[in-house]
Motif scaffolding. Structure first.
Motif, PDB file in Angstrom:
ATOM      1  N   HIS A   1       0.839  -1.206   0.000  1.00 15.81           N
ATOM      2  CA  HIS A   1       0.000   0.000   0.000  1.00 15.81           C
ATOM      3  C   HIS A   1       0.872   1.255   0.000  1.00 15.81           C
ATOM      4  CE1 HIS A   1      -2.057   2.618   3.372  1.00 15.81           C
ATOM      5  NE2 HIS A   1      -1.940   3.310   2.269  1.00 15.81           N
ATOM      6  N   LEU A   2       1.893   1.277   0.851  1.00 15.00           N
ATOM      7  CA  LEU A   2       2.773   2.449   0.935  1.00 15.00           C
ATOM      8  C   LEU A   2       3.599   2.622  -0.335  1.00 15.00           C
ATOM      9  CD1 LEU A   2       3.983   2.051   4.603  1.00 15.00           C
ATOM     10  CD2 LEU A   2       2.623   3.930   3.713  1.00 15.00           C
ATOM     11  N   VAL A   3       4.143   1.524  -0.840  1.00 14.13           N
ATOM     12  CA  VAL A   3       4.984   1.607  -2.037  1.00 14.13           C
ATOM     13  C   VAL A   3       4.183   2.126  -3.214  1.00 14.13           C
ATOM     14  CG1 VAL A   3       6.261   0.237  -3.724  1.00 14.13           C
ATOM     15  CG2 VAL A   3       6.637  -0.131  -1.277  1.00 14.13           C
ATOM     16  N   ARG A   4       2.982   1.630  -3.383  1.00 10.69           N
ATOM     17  CA  ARG A   4       2.148   2.110  -4.488  1.00 10.69           C
ATOM     18  C   ARG A   4       1.809   3.587  -4.320  1.00 10.69           C
ATOM     19  NH1 ARG A   4      -2.185  -2.574  -6.099  1.00 10.69           N
ATOM     20  NH2 ARG A   4      -0.703  -4.303  -6.228  1.00 10.69           N
ATOM     21  N   SER A   5       1.626   4.007  -3.080  1.00 10.89           N
ATOM     22  CA  SER A   5       1.351   5.426  -2.841  1.00 10.89           C
ATOM     23  C   SER A   5       2.533   6.285  -3.270  1.00 10.89           C
ATOM     24  CB  SER A   5       1.042   5.660  -1.361  1.00 10.89           C
ATOM     25  OG  SER A   5      -0.148   4.998  -0.973  1.00 10.89           O
ATOM     26  N   PHE A   6       3.754   5.793  -3.014  1.00 11.35           N
ATOM     27  CA  PHE A   6       4.951   6.545  -3.422  1.00 11.35           C
ATOM     28  C   PHE A   6       5.072   6.600  -4.935  1.00 11.35           C
ATOM     29  CE2 PHE A   6       6.926   4.889   0.727  1.00 11.35           C
ATOM     30  CZ  PHE A   6       6.325   5.921   1.432  1.00 11.35           C
ATOM     31  N   VAL A   7       4.763   5.476  -5.585  1.00  5.13           N
ATOM     32  CA  VAL A   7       4.887   5.411  -7.036  1.00  5.13           C
ATOM     33  C   VAL A   7       4.003   6.443  -7.705  1.00  5.13           C
ATOM     34  CG1 VAL A   7       4.400   3.978  -9.059  1.00  5.13           C
ATOM     35  CG2 VAL A   7       5.583   2.998  -7.093  1.00  5.13           C
ATOM     36  N   ARG A   8       2.790   6.627  -7.195  1.00  8.23           N
ATOM     37  CA  ARG A   8       1.848   7.553  -7.796  1.00  8.23           C
ATOM     38  C   ARG A   8       1.515   8.675  -6.812  1.00  8.23           C
ATOM     39  NH1 ARG A   8      -0.949   5.495 -12.185  1.00  8.23           N
ATOM     40  NH2 ARG A   8       0.445   4.121 -13.335  1.00  8.23           N
ATOM     41  N   SER A   9       2.533   9.284  -6.253  1.00  5.76           N
ATOM     42  CA  SER A   9       2.308  10.282  -5.202  1.00  5.76           C
ATOM     43  C   SER A   9       1.549  11.500  -5.692  1.00  5.76           C
ATOM     44  CB  SER A   9       3.649  10.720  -4.597  1.00  5.76           C
ATOM     45  OG  SER A   9       4.488  11.269  -5.594  1.00  5.76           O
ATOM     46  N   TYR A  10       1.506  11.701  -7.014  1.00  6.20           N
ATOM     47  CA  TYR A  10       0.805  12.856  -7.547  1.00  6.20           C
ATOM     48  C   TYR A  10      -0.691  12.594  -7.694  1.00  6.20           C
ATOM     49  CZ  TYR A  10       1.056  10.102 -11.830  1.00  6.20           C
ATOM     50  OH  TYR A  10       0.959   9.092 -12.747  1.00  6.20           O
ATOM     51  N   GLY A  11      -1.122  11.356  -7.601  1.00 13.71           N
ATOM     52  CA  GLY A  11      -2.510  11.029  -7.897  1.00 13.71           C
ATOM     53  C   GLY A  11      -3.354  10.854  -6.651  1.00 13.71           C
TER      54      GLY A  11
ATOM     55  N   VAL B   1     -10.334  10.515  -3.722  1.00 13.81           N
ATOM     56  CA  VAL B   1     -10.333  11.052  -5.081  1.00 13.81           C
ATOM     57  C   VAL B   1      -9.640  12.414  -5.097  1.00 13.81           C
ATOM     58  CG1 VAL B   1     -11.746  11.733  -7.057  1.00 13.81           C
ATOM     59  CG2 VAL B   1     -12.496   9.856  -5.570  1.00 13.81           C
ATOM     60  N   ALA B   2      -8.559  12.521  -5.883  1.00 14.05           N
ATOM     61  CA  ALA B   2      -7.827  13.783  -6.013  1.00 14.05           C
ATOM     62  C   ALA B   2      -8.602  14.737  -6.924  1.00 14.05           C
ATOM     63  CB  ALA B   2      -6.440  13.518  -6.595  1.00 14.05           C
ATOM     64  N   SER B   3      -8.353  16.021  -6.733  1.00 10.20           N
ATOM     65  CA  SER B   3      -9.083  17.037  -7.502  1.00 10.20           C
ATOM     66  C   SER B   3      -8.778  16.954  -8.995  1.00 10.20           C
ATOM     67  CB  SER B   3      -8.748  18.435  -6.978  1.00 10.20           C
ATOM     68  OG  SER B   3      -7.353  18.669  -7.052  1.00 10.20           O
ATOM     69  N   ASP B   4      -7.589  16.439  -9.351  1.00 10.99           N
ATOM     70  CA  ASP B   4      -7.223  16.364 -10.766  1.00 10.99           C
ATOM     71  C   ASP B   4      -7.488  14.985 -11.377  1.00 10.99           C
ATOM     72  OD1 ASP B   4      -5.311  15.007  -9.357  1.00 10.99           O
ATOM     73  OD2 ASP B   4      -3.586  15.909 -10.368  1.00 10.99           O
ATOM     74  N   SER B   5      -8.215  14.132 -10.662  1.00  9.62           N
ATOM     75  CA  SER B   5      -8.534  12.818 -11.215  1.00  9.62           C
ATOM     76  C   SER B   5      -9.464  12.950 -12.410  1.00  9.62           C
ATOM     77  CB  SER B   5      -9.201  11.936 -10.149  1.00  9.62           C
ATOM     78  OG  SER B   5      -9.708  10.747 -10.726  1.00  9.62           O
ATOM     79  N   ARG B   6      -9.301  12.077 -13.376  1.00  7.84           N
ATOM     80  CA  ARG B   6     -10.160  12.077 -14.563  1.00  7.84           C
ATOM     81  C   ARG B   6     -11.588  11.642 -14.234  1.00  7.84           C
ATOM     82  NH1 ARG B   6      -6.802   7.962 -17.863  1.00  7.84           N
ATOM     83  NH2 ARG B   6      -8.609   8.017 -19.273  1.00  7.84           N
ATOM     84  N   LEU B   7     -11.814  11.109 -13.032  1.00  6.99           N
ATOM     85  CA  LEU B   7     -13.149  10.654 -12.664  1.00  6.99           C
ATOM     86  C   LEU B   7     -14.025  11.777 -12.103  1.00  6.99           C
ATOM     87  CD1 LEU B   7     -11.328   7.988 -12.544  1.00  6.99           C
ATOM     88  CD2 LEU B   7     -13.143   7.075 -11.122  1.00  6.99           C
TER      89      LEU B   7
ATOM     90  N   ALA C   1     -14.308  15.393  -6.014  1.00 11.44           N
ATOM     91  CA  ALA C   1     -13.009  15.472  -5.340  1.00 11.44           C
ATOM     92  C   ALA C   1     -13.223  15.343  -3.839  1.00 11.44           C
ATOM     93  CB  ALA C   1     -12.327  16.790  -5.665  1.00 11.44           C
ATOM     94  N   GLY C   2     -12.402  14.534  -3.197  1.00  9.43           N
ATOM     95  CA  GLY C   2     -12.533  14.309  -1.757  1.00  9.43           C
ATOM     96  C   GLY C   2     -13.359  13.093  -1.401  1.00  9.43           C
TER      97      GLY C   2
ATOM     98  N   ILE D   1      -3.466  -1.892  -9.021  1.00  9.19           N
ATOM     99  CA  ILE D   1      -4.011  -0.533  -9.084  1.00  9.19           C
ATOM    100  C   ILE D   1      -3.190   0.351  -8.142  1.00  9.19           C
ATOM    101  CG2 ILE D   1      -6.057   0.899  -8.790  1.00  9.19           C
ATOM    102  CD1 ILE D   1      -6.384  -1.208 -10.953  1.00  9.19           C
ATOM    103  N   SER D   2      -2.450   1.292  -8.691  1.00 10.15           N
ATOM    104  CA  SER D   2      -1.654   2.209  -7.875  1.00 10.15           C
ATOM    105  C   SER D   2      -2.297   3.582  -7.760  1.00 10.15           C
ATOM    106  CB  SER D   2      -0.248   2.376  -8.468  1.00 10.15           C
ATOM    107  OG  SER D   2       0.452   1.154  -8.446  1.00 10.15           O
ATOM    108  N   ASP D   3      -3.061   3.956  -8.772  1.00 12.98           N
ATOM    109  CA  ASP D   3      -3.724   5.254  -8.798  1.00 12.98           C
ATOM    110  C   ASP D   3      -5.160   5.044  -9.244  1.00 12.98           C
ATOM    111  OD1 ASP D   3      -4.428   7.903 -10.583  1.00 12.98           O
ATOM    112  OD2 ASP D   3      -3.213   8.374  -8.831  1.00 12.98           O
ATOM    113  N   LEU D   4      -6.060   5.891  -8.768  1.00 14.26           N
ATOM    114  CA  LEU D   4      -7.466   5.713  -9.083  1.00 14.26           C
ATOM    115  C   LEU D   4      -7.718   5.731 -10.590  1.00 14.26           C
ATOM    116  CD1 LEU D   4     -10.253   5.292  -7.931  1.00 14.26           C
ATOM    117  CD2 LEU D   4     -10.471   7.764  -7.633  1.00 14.26           C
ATOM    118  N   ASP D   5      -6.985   6.543 -11.310  1.00 24.02           N
ATOM    119  CA  ASP D   5      -7.199   6.620 -12.753  1.00 24.02           C
ATOM    120  C   ASP D   5      -6.782   5.334 -13.472  1.00 24.02           C
ATOM    121  OD1 ASP D   5      -8.204   9.118 -12.400  1.00 24.02           O
ATOM    122  OD2 ASP D   5      -6.557  10.204 -13.351  1.00 24.02           O
ATOM    123  N   ASP D   6      -6.091   4.431 -12.753  1.00 26.47           N
ATOM    124  CA  ASP D   6      -5.740   3.136 -13.357  1.00 26.47           C
ATOM    125  C   ASP D   6      -6.962   2.277 -13.649  1.00 26.47           C
ATOM    126  OD1 ASP D   6      -3.082   3.787 -13.166  1.00 26.47           O
ATOM    127  OD2 ASP D   6      -2.694   2.577 -11.380  1.00 26.47           O
ATOM    128  N   ILE D   7      -8.109   2.606 -13.050  1.00 30.75           N
ATOM    129  CA  ILE D   7      -9.310   1.785 -13.279  1.00 30.75           C
ATOM    130  C   ILE D   7     -10.003   2.167 -14.598  1.00 30.75           C
ATOM    131  CG2 ILE D   7      -9.629   1.560 -10.797  1.00 30.75           C
ATOM    132  CD1 ILE D   7     -12.091   3.345 -11.015  1.00 30.75           C
TER     133      ILE D   7
END
Length: 454
Positions: free
Chosen positions: A359-369, A390-396, A432-433, A445-451
Motif C-alpha cells: 500500500h505504501l509503495v504504491r502510494s509513493f509510485v503515484r504520489s501525484y494522484g 479522489v484527487a481534484s485532478d482525477s479524470r473521474l 473530489a474528496g 491498481i496504484s492510482d485511481l485513474d488506473d481503473i
C-alpha cells in the motif's frame, strides 16, 4: 523504485516475493548466508550479506540511493538501529518492524523523531484483525474501511439460503435495504467473479459483501450469519499478539482465559491484565482443555508458534461446537489445505504487514494522484480491495458512473461522502474528496485513474 529489505524471515520473504514480482529494484540484506542464497535463487533480487545495523553493510547496499528502507528482522533493536542509520545515510523513507508491546507507546510518541518514518507492529495489526472478526462470528474475513464506517465481509452461501438461486438484481426481494450493500466478489469452486446484476448466486459460493456497517449486519443475518455475540474467548498461546489482544477483549467486556506453557510469559500477561484468567500449562493437551471447559467458550483463538498445533486446536474447537475460531498461521503454503480442514478465519501476520508495505509503495509510485488509504488482498490473494481518496485532478471527477469506462474485472464498491456511504448507481457523480472502495481482480491498481480504460 529502489527498495531495501532487512531480514529474510517470514515477513522479509513475503516482501521479496511481492515486491520483486512488481518489477521493483529490491535489495535484501541478511546475515544468514543460507537464507540469503535461498531467496536470491527464488526471486529477482540483489543481496548483501551482513548485519544491517552496521554502516559498512548499509553502504555496501547503496542505501544512499534507497527510496524505501524496510527493516523486518525478528529483533526490534536491530530494526530500529538499522532504520536510524539508513536515514542518516540518505534513505528517503524508513520503516521498522517492532513487535514488543512494551515499545509501542514510546515509539508512537517518538515516531519521526528517531529518523524513522513509520513503525509497524504486525502483531498489533493481527490483534486488530482478530478483534474485527469477532463482530461477525460466521464470517471468514472482515476488512474495515472508512475508519470503521464500512466493512467487507466474506460468507459462504449455504444450501437453502434465501439468496441461493437469485440474481443480484433480485436480492431486493429478500432484503429491504439492498441499496446499502453490494456483493462485489464471488468465489466459486476456485474461480473468481466480479459479479453484475444478472449474476446468479449459488449454494456453496463464497460471497464478499461491502456496505454501511448497520445494513451489512442486517444482510449478514439474511445470509444466515450467527447473531450470537461473542462473550467469552479462550486463547492458547501468550504470544505478542495476545499481549495486544487481551486488553482489547477486556475493554469489550469479553471474558478471557489464556493458556500458556511458559510460566514467565503467563505471569507477565496476568500481571498486565488482572481481569483475564491465565493458566500455566500445555494448551495443546486435550485433558487440560477439557479441564478448563473449552466447550463452554464462544470463541477459540490459537496463537502458539506452531501452525500445525493451531490448526488441530481449531478443528477440535469446531467439533465441540464452538461458534468462532481464529487461527494464527505463519506458513502461507499450508493455507491451501485449510479448506479440507474446515478452518474458519485464518490470520497471517506477515501477510498483513506485506499488504501494508505494498500500500505504501504504491502510494509513493503515484504520489501525484489519488491517495491509497487502505489496501487488502482477499479471495486467496487474487483480489485487491483498495480505499482511495479522489484527487481534484482525477479524470473521474464530475463524471457519472455510467459515463466511466472501467477496465475489466474492476468494480467501485462504495462511496463515502460527507459522512454518508453511497452504494453507487449509474447516475452517481464522483467528487473530489470522495473516498471509494475499489475491488480489482488480478490487477495492480496504484492510482485511481488506473481503473479507467484508455
Amino acid at each position: 523504485m529502489k527498495i531495501s529489505i532487512v531480514g529474510a524471515g517470514a515477513v522479509g520473504s513475503a516482501l521479496c516475493e511481492d515486491l520483486s514480482s512488481k518489477q521493483y529494484d529490491v535489495t535484501l540484506i541478511e546475515k544468514d548466508a543460507h537464507k540469503l542464497e535461498d531467496l536470491l535463487a527464488n526471486y529477482d533480487i540483489m543481496g548483501v550479506l551482513g548485519n544491517a545495523a552496521t554502516i559498512s553493510v548499509l553502504e555496501e547496499a547503496n542505501i544512499k540511493d534507497c527510496d524505501v528502507f524496510i527493516a523486518v528482522t525478528n529483533y526490534d533493536e536491530i530494526n530500529l538501529m538499522a532504520s536510524i542509520v539508513a536515514k542518516e545515510l540518505g534513505a528517503k523513507y524508513t520503516i521498522a518492524r517492532v513487535s514488543n508491546p512494551e515499545y509501542t507507546d514510546y515509539l508512537n510518541f517518538s515516531n519521526g523523531k528517531l529518523g524513522i518514518d513509520l513503525i509497524v507492529n504486525p502483531e498489533l495489526e493481527a490483534a486488530t484483525e482478530m478483534l474485527n472478526n469477532l463482530d461477525y462470528p460466521s464470517a471468514f474475513s472482515v476488512e474495515s474501511f472508512f475508519r470503521g464506517r464500512a466493512h467487507l465481509i466474506s460468507l459462504d452461501v449455504s444450501e437453502g439460503s434465501q439468496i441461493d438461486g437469485l440474481a443480484l438484481s433480485q436480492l431486493g426481494a429478500v432484503f429491504d435495504h439492498i441499496d446499502k450493500i453490494l456483493i462485489c466478489v464471488v468465489e466459486r469452486q476456485g474461480e473468481i467473479f466480479i459479479p453484475y446484476g444478472d449474476f446468479v448466486i449459488r449454494a456453496n459460493d463464497r460471497v464478499y459483501v461491502t456496505g454501511d456497517t448497520q445494513q451489512l449486519r442486517e444482510f449478514y443475518k439474511v445470509l444466515g450469519g450467527s447473531t450470537k455475540k461473542i462473550r467469552s474467548t479462550m486463547i492458547v498461546g501468550a504470544s505478542n499478539i495476545a499481549f495486544h489482544l487481551v486488553p482489547k477483549l477486556i475493554q469489550r467486556k469479553i471474558a478471557v482465559k489464556v493458556i500458556e506453557r511458559k510460566e514467565e510469559k503467563a505471569l507477565r500477561l496476568a500481571a498486565e491484565n488482572e481481569e483475564a484468567v491465565v493458566i500455566v500449562g500445555d494448551g495443546t493437551h486435550p485433558d487440560l482443555l477439557f479441564e478448563e471447559y473449552l466447550e463452554n467458550f464462544d470463541a477459540l483463538i490459537t496463537l502458539t508458534g506452531i501452525d500445525e498445533e493451531n490448526i488441530v486446536l481449531s478443528i477440535l474447537a469446531k467439533r465441540l461446537g464452538i461458534g468462532k475460531t481464529l487461527t494464527k498461521m505463519d506458513r502461507v503454503a499450508l493455507i491451501e489445505y485449510t479448506g479440507l480442514m474446515d478452518l474458519e478465519t485464518v490470520v497471517i501476520p506477515h501477510q498483513l504487514f506485506a499488504d501494508r508495505i505494498i500500500h505504501l509503495v504504491r502510494s509513493f509510485v503515484r504520489s501525484y494522484g489519488s491517495n491509497i488509504e487502505k489496501f487488502y488482498r482477499i479471495a486467496n490473494n487474487q483480489v485487491e480491495a483498495i480505499e482511495f481518496t479522489v484527487a481534484s485532478d482525477s479524470r473521474l471527477v464530475g463524471k457519472s458512473l455510467i459515463e466511466i469506462n472501467l477496465v475489466d474485472n474492476v468494480m467501485i464498491g462504495s462511496i463515502f461522502r460527507q459522512g454518508q456511504i453511497i452504494i453507487p448507481s449509474g447516475h452517481d457523480q464522483l467528487q473530489a474528496g470522495d473516498r471509494l472502495i475499489i475491488v480489482a481482480y488480478q490487477r495492480d491498481i496504484s492510482d485511481l485513474d488506473d481503473i479507467l480504460r484508455g
